[in-house]
Structures are given as C-alpha cells and as structure tokens.
Design an enzyme around this catalytic site. Structure first.
Site, PDB file in Angstrom:
ATOM      1  N   ASP A  18       7.385  10.614   6.498  1.00  0.00           N
ATOM      2  CA  ASP A  18       7.064   9.369   7.184  1.00  0.00           C
ATOM      3  C   ASP A  18       5.789   8.718   6.678  1.00  0.00           C
ATOM      4  OD1 ASP A  18       5.227  11.129   8.098  1.00  0.00           O
ATOM      5  OD2 ASP A  18       5.782  11.025  10.209  1.00  0.00           O
ATOM      6  N   CYS A  19       5.430   8.984   5.428  1.00  0.00           N
ATOM      7  CA  CYS A  19       4.289   8.283   4.841  1.00  0.00           C
ATOM      8  C   CYS A  19       4.577   8.082   3.353  1.00  0.00           C
ATOM      9  CB  CYS A  19       2.991   9.066   5.032  1.00  0.00           C
ATOM     10  SG  CYS A  19       2.916  10.606   4.100  1.00  0.00           S
ATOM     11  N   CYS A  27       4.442  11.211   1.219  1.00  0.00           N
ATOM     12  CA  CYS A  27       5.591  12.085   1.470  1.00  0.00           C
ATOM     13  C   CYS A  27       6.804  11.611   0.672  1.00  0.00           C
ATOM     14  CB  CYS A  27       5.935  12.091   2.955  1.00  0.00           C
ATOM     15  SG  CYS A  27       4.644  12.742   4.020  1.00  0.00           S
ATOM     16  N   CYS A  32      -9.184  14.530  -5.402  1.00  0.00           N
ATOM     17  CA  CYS A  32      -7.913  14.371  -4.685  1.00  0.00           C
ATOM     18  C   CYS A  32      -7.486  12.900  -4.699  1.00  0.00           C
ATOM     19  CB  CYS A  32      -8.060  14.840  -3.240  1.00  0.00           C
ATOM     20  SG  CYS A  32      -7.987  16.626  -3.043  1.00  0.00           S
ATOM     21  N   ASP A  44      15.421 -26.722  -3.901  1.00  0.00           N
ATOM     22  CA  ASP A  44      16.655 -27.481  -3.742  1.00  0.00           C
ATOM     23  C   ASP A  44      16.374 -28.557  -2.693  1.00  0.00           C
ATOM     24  OD1 ASP A  44      19.476 -28.073  -3.866  1.00  0.00           O
ATOM     25  OD2 ASP A  44      19.623 -27.108  -1.908  1.00  0.00           O
ATOM     26  N   ASP A  51      19.386 -22.782  -0.459  1.00  0.00           N
ATOM     27  CA  ASP A  51      20.160 -22.258   0.669  1.00  0.00           C
ATOM     28  C   ASP A  51      21.659 -22.213   0.429  1.00  0.00           C
ATOM     29  OD1 ASP A  51      20.733 -25.032   0.819  1.00  0.00           O
ATOM     30  OD2 ASP A  51      21.204 -24.815   2.945  1.00  0.00           O
ATOM     31  N   ASP A 108     -13.180  12.210   0.053  1.00  0.00           N
ATOM     32  CA  ASP A 108     -11.740  11.955  -0.038  1.00  0.00           C
ATOM     33  C   ASP A 108     -11.183  11.449   1.287  1.00  0.00           C
ATOM     34  OD1 ASP A 108      -9.041  12.306  -1.395  1.00  0.00           O
ATOM     35  OD2 ASP A 108      -8.806  13.578   0.367  1.00  0.00           O
TER      36      ASP A 108
END
Length: 753
Positions: free
Chosen positions: A24-25, A28, A392, A436, A632, A718
């Site tokens: 979840d990061c 990761c 790091c 456009d 569009d 770090d």
C-alpha cells in the site's frame, strides 16, 4: 485477517488478479514489481497500491502460481486471488470488497504498511504496536541505565533485535529474489553492526526511528489514497426499480441497461442514465467537483453517486454498475498509477545503481583508512555503518510517486481525471494547446437559426434534413432533429443511413438519395448558385454553421446553425496565455464560422479540416514543442492520440475518453488551464522533494566523514528526509484550481430575420 473469495482457476488467456495485503505504498509496489520481473513467464504486470492489487498474465508452465504466492509472502505480503474479471469490473467489485470488509490488523512477516479499518488509531495497527513496543523497550533500557547498566545493555539489544528481525527477514527474501541491495538490507546491516561494535543503544535508536518513518509513510500513503477509495462508496448499494405502477428495492449493482429507477429527494443516483421524467437540482460535486448543484430535467444525463436535492426523478439506466462514471474514474486512476512519469522511471533506474553504490562507498570507508593510513577500525567501522543509513534511498524513491499520487487524487476530486504520471508531467510542459470547436470551445448544443428552401418551403427542408440526420449523434444533427420536433414536424423514416466523416451524412428517404453536407463538399458535387452561395457566406460571417440539403447533387435548401462559445471559454484562454501556452482552434467547420468564433475568443484558427488534416497539423505543431489536444468527438480521437497529451471533455464520446490521457468531468474549458497549473505545481513539488532527499544526505555525508554525526543522527537524516518529502507531497492534496479570470462577456452574433 479479512477473508476474500477464492476464485476458480482462470483460463490461461485471462489475467490473474491478487489482492496483495500490505502493498500500500510506492516503495512496496516497486519491490513487488522487481520481484515479479525476475519470474519467467510473467507479462502484462499491473499494480495498484490504491487497491493493493497485482494483475498479470502468468504462464504456469514456467512459473507456478504457488511460486508467485510464496515469493509475495516471503517479501512480507499476503496475496489473495480475486475473481478474474475485465478491468472495468475489477474497478468496482474489487474495490467494493476492499472497502466493505473489516480489515484486521495484520503482522504478516513483519510487513509494516497494513491497512486498518477507517478511524483505527495508529497505535492499534501492527506497525504502531511495533513502534510502541520498541519505544517502551528503549525507554526501559534508558531508565535501567541509571539503576543497573547491565540490564540497560540487554534492553538495548532486545529493542534492536525486535525491530531488526522483520527487516532482516525481508532483506534475505529480497536478496533471494534478485534484489540484494534493498533498504531493509541497509538498515539491518547498520543495526546489527552497531550491536557488534558495542553500540547497542544507537542500534536500538536506529531501528526505532526507522519504524517511525515506516509508520509515517503508511499513514501518509493512506491519506493520499483515501479520496480515491472513498469514491467506491459513493454509489448507493440499493436502488428503487420501477415495475408497473410501483417500485421495488433491488441491489444497485444488479441494475440492467434500459431499466427505469426512481430517485427520491435526498437520495443518491444509483446508476449513470438519462432522466425520463421530473426536474431537480443535482449535486454532482462528489463526481465532477462542481460545487453548485445543476438543475436537470427530461433528456439530461445523470451520474451514479450524484445527490438528488429536491424533485423526484425517473431515470433510465444507460450504464451497468461496472461501467458507470465512478467505475471508470477508479479504473483511470489505477491506470494512472501503472503509467509512471518519466522522472519516476529515471529515479527507479537511478536507485538501482545508487544503493549498491552506497554499500561500496561504505565498504571503502571502513577498509581504506585502517588498511592504508593506520586508522582505527572501530572509528571507521562506525562511520561506514552511518553511511549505510545516510544512503538509504527511502526519501528519494518516494519523492516522485508520493507527489504524483497526491496530485492525481487532488485532481480527481476536482473533476480532473489524469490517466498517468507521464501525462501529468507532460501537460505542464506543452507549448501549444489545440482545441476542437464543437462541444469543446462551444457548448455543443447548437440551435437552428435559419432555414432557406430552394424551391421548397422551410418546413419541407427541415422535414427531409431531420430524416437524414435522425440516427446521428453529431451536435449539428441533433440541432436539426430538435428543430423539427419543436416545429411538430412528422419526420419520415430513413434507410441506408451513413455518416461521411468531416463531410456530412446520407440516407434514403421516401425513395430519394438525400444528404446533408457541408457547403464545401456540396460545391464539389455541383456548383452552388450565386444566391445560395451568398446566403451561406452571410451566415458564416455571423459565426453560424451552414449545411446544405441535397437530392443527389441538386441543392434543396440551406440550414444555418449557431453553437455559442462556452461561458468560460475566453477566461480559460486568458489563463493559458498567462501561463505562456499558445492556443489554436482546429475545426472541420468552414473558415468564416471558425474565424468568427475564434475572433470572439481571441485565439488562432485552422478551419475546414478533415480528421487527417488535424493529424497533419498536430504533427507540425509538435516540431515546435509539446502539444496537447482538447476534443470530445469521434473525429477527435485520432488527434487526441497523435498529440503529446490528449484531453477529452467529460461529456464527449466513449472513444474520445478512452483515447485521451486526461478528461474534464466538469466540462469547463478552464479545466485545461487547471491541468497545466496542477502539472506545474506537481513538478515543482517533485523538484523540492528530490532536493530534500539528496540535500540532507549530502550534508550528513560530509558531517559523518568529519566525525560529527552518530548513528541516530544518520537514521534521523533518512527518516527526516522521508517525513519532509511525504509532508511536502501531501500539500498537493490541498491544491485548488485557479480562480476564473474576469473577461468581457461574449456577444452572440445577431439573429437574422
């Protein structure tokens, strides 16, 4: 742990989709992608840390599913196979699973970024407990230092081992899976080395600060994802299905296209659709970011998740749950995550060489002074360990994806959909933006202003033209058919209807081969009379579009149509010019009409263009710098793909939306200027992040070699850099669009009698 339904084995041609608990990061995701890249037989790999999913095609003759899952577990993640489904379906159903289930607090293999239920205090998460436990041991060891130093040393060693154990396990797993120089390896070596040279207190502080940094990273990543995950909960779970004279409550995800639902005041719209009966103000802000409720009535489109504020509406379902606006937004954001910005790709490549370089420099610092210059081993070993921590790359790796994710989330909440980091980075650097006309700079709702017959009266010309255009969705065709309806004209059926891209439409009506075409195309078939040409010229000079009704090659009449510029079009162009971006209008309309509209708005124009002409002009503009195209319609799709960045108006065709790199849900032209401003704010944020990440490391590198830095300061460098980078990236969540520039109102062309 929350349970997920296990799927039957997908067919070989179908992708596997895993919920990867703990992924979840950004770092990761990078770790998982590097591991999967080392496995033979994997392709089409897509990851989403917003939903924590991994999707890939896997040749199980080369790598078994069990091997893939074992490797994910070795890295500290828990994979659960979800049901195989098309991307759009996955965009809703999987996210619903994710948000519905009550996630327990996981401590699988010591991974540190688990997702806890909304509102869970940080100290009740797995990583929070690790931080608290390490902190208590550290504090106890410090207090014992005043009572019994021997116990203090044991406490420091215990705190170090407790914190370093999960890191060491993951470092070993990463090394075994082809990534020996991981962040976990650097911290593990430093902490264990500190204990080995008798600096257990500093080793304990190292892992404690690192655990805090990981906790902060997980919390920040959750904040960046929260806005997107909340989208999945916008659509109501149930709907009132209209059956006969009554209604029946049914699950919203089971609604079928063509069914009719009733939406009462205060309720959310359960599906994308068209209003059949009723008038009400709808709050579209959860979807488009539009803060002011919009009054809609029969014939208007509505979005799933919008709030019906006052009237009762009967709505015909136009999109299934897996293809509604919310599902498409979520899918676009997922695609955005997998489409990395060029800067992010560079940082990824750089970090793969950077970390081994740090290890090499640290080894040289440890070995060369004692061996070559008689330095003391303890002193230089200490400095070498400090360099491992300073080196790091956490902050550096986070510097780009944290900003990109925050920016995409901020844009989505304001109706700006961006499909990838690459598009977000490019938009801010374009030199020219091409627009456009119909449906983009103009409202796309033209009205018939004049009808002239050539031997026919006005009603007959409109009747036959409406028959030819009856099956078309083009704005000009809709204007003609609407004018016929308003005049209560009975339109005859048409056969063999066919669109002529950039030219018009043809059909057989009452046995006659009729067509509605542009004057230019009509003139190529047979020269138009002087009177007809004069009328057409007069209409076009007033900013109207003229179309000719033909019977074979013989003109039967002319219809003039006016499409007014959007109210915010001039303000948007002023904003873009203020940002140093050149603007040009590319239109298939005639030159005089195009010039009239362009003159009102204050931009250059290229008119009478076929789709291939737009492609040629886009290619020419690209030689002068980056080009974005805003459109569009179906005719715009090739130009959107040809440009460096394609931007679709949210009300445009599905083809345009799928082809484009970004979309404007609010259908405001000022959204284009907002995209440029957001891109530039994001790139400025990224540059500051990289400066933070590398600047702090450079400072501490010098102070370490000079002997002024100890281990806890090194890890603080770090962790501090990571905290600064994350906090700076989260500032983008509060980004707001530019205030509309006040410009003189656009005066419509006068209407002729």
């Amino acid at each position: 742990m929350a349970s997920y339904p296990q799927a039957d084995l997908p067919e070989p041609s179908q992708p596997l989709t895993y919920f990867v608990d703990g992924m979840d990061c950004a770092s990761c995701v990078a770790k998982v992608e590097r591991m999967v890249d080392t496995l033979p037989g994997t392709e089409g790999v897509k990851t989403s840390f917003t939903k924590q999913t991994l999707t890939l095609h896997l040749d199980e003759h080369q790598t078994s599913r069990a091997t893939l899952e074992k490797n994910l577990k070795a890295l500290g993640y828990t994979p659960s196979l979800l049901r195989s489904s098309p991307p759009a379906v996955a965009s809703t159903s999987e996210t619903d699973d994710h948000t519905r289930h009550d996630h327990a607090e996981h401590e699988h293999a010591g991974h540190t970024h688990e997702v806890a239920p909304a509102g869970t205090p940080w100290y009740r998460t797995g990583q929070g407990r690790l931080v608290v436990t390490s902190g208590i041991l550290l504090l106890a060891a410090w207090l014992f230092g005043f009572i019994e130093p021997r116990f203090a040393t044991a406490g420091y060693i215990a705190a170090t081992l407790l914190g370093v154990w999960p890191l060491a396990k993951k470092a070993v797993a990463s090394a075994r899976l082809g990534d020996p120089f991981s962040i976990n390896m650097l911290v593990s070596l430093a902490a264990i080395g500190a204990v080995a040279i008798g600096e257990a207190p500093e080793g304990a502080v190292v892992v404690f600060f690192f655990a805090i940094g990981e906790l902060l990273e997980g919390v920040a990543a959750g904040r960046a994802r929260a806005g997107i995950q909340a989208l999945a909960a916008l659509a109501p779970k149930t709907a009132l299905l209209v059956e006969g004279t009554g209604t029946r409550e049914v699950p919203a995800d089971q609604l079928q296209v063509g069914q009719t639902v009733q939406v009462n005041p205060g309720a959310r719209v359960p599906a994308d659709g068209t209003i059949l009966r009723g008038t009400s103000s709808l709050d579209d802000s959860p979807i488009t970011g539009e803060s002011v409720p919009v009054t809609k009535s029969a014939g208007d489109m509505v979005f799933a998740g919008s709030i019906n504020t006052d009237g009762t509406l009967a709505i015909q379902v136009e999109k299934a749950a897996n293809d509604n606006t919310i599902a498409r937004i979520i899918h676009m954001v997922e695609e955005a995550e997998s489409n990395k910005a060029p800067t992010a790709r560079f940082i990824d490549r750089f970090s793969r060489w950077y970390t081994p370089g740090v290890v090499l420099v640290s080894a040289l610092v440890v070995l060369i002074p004692p061996l070559a210059f008689g330095g003391t081993w303890h002193e230089w070993l200490y400095k070498g360990i400090s360099l491992l921590l300073i080196g790091c790359p956490c902050a550096l790796v986070l510097s780009v994806p944290a900003s990109i994710t925050s920016a995409i989330s901020a844009g989505t909440r304001r109706g700006l959909l961006i499909k990838g980091g690459g598009a977000l980075e490019t938009i801010g650097s374009v030199k020219t933006i091409a627009f456009d006309k119909t449906g983009t700079l103009t409202a796309g709702k033209p009205k018939v202003t004049d009808v002239l017959g050539q031997g026919l009266d006005r009603t007959e010309v409109l009747r036959l033209a409406a028959a030819v255009e009856s099956g078309s969705s083009h704005p000009l065709a809709k204007a003609i058919t609407q004018a016929a309806q308003e005049s209560k004209i009975t339109v005859p059926p048409a056969a063999d209807a066919q669109a002529l891209p950039g030219k018009g439409a043809t059909a057989t009506v009452e046995g006659r081969a009729l067509s509605v075409t542009s004057p230019r195309h009509a003139d190529t078939l047979a020269p138009l009379s002087a009177a007809l040409s004069g009328a057409i010229t007069s209409f076009e000079e007033q900013g109207r579009t003229a179309v000719v009704l033909l019977d074979g090659q013989a003109p039967l009449g002319v219809i003039a149509i006016r499409d007014e510029p959007r109210p915010d079009a001039r303000a948007a162009l002023v904003q873009l010019h203020g940002l140093g971006v050149k603007t040009v209008m590319l239109t298939g309309d005639n030159a005089r009409t195009g010039q009239a509209i362009a003159r009102d708005l204050g931009l250059d124009v290229q008119a009478e263009l076929l789709p291939e002409d737009k492609l040629r002009l886009i290619a020419e503009l690209k030689t002068q710098g980056g080009v974005a195209m805003v459109g569009d319609g179906i005719n715009d799709a090739p130009a959107l793909a040809q440009s460096d960045v394609g931007i679709a108006m949210g009300g445009g065709t599905d083809v345009a939306l799928e082809t484009a790199d970004a979309a404007l849900l609010q259908e405001r032209v000022t959204g284009v200027a907002d995209l440029v401003a957001l891109s530039r704010a994001t790139m400025g944020n990224i540059k500051v992040n990289i400066a933070f990440a590398l600047g702090l490391k450079a400072i501490f590198l010098v102070t370490t070699l000079l002997g002024y830095t100890n281990l806890w300061m090194a890890i603080l460098a770090d962790t501090g850099a990571t905290a600064l980078v994350t906090a700076n990236a989260l500032r983008l969540l509060r980004w707001k669009s530019q205030a509309a520039t006040k410009t003189p109102p656009i005066t419509p062309a006068p209407r002729t009698a």
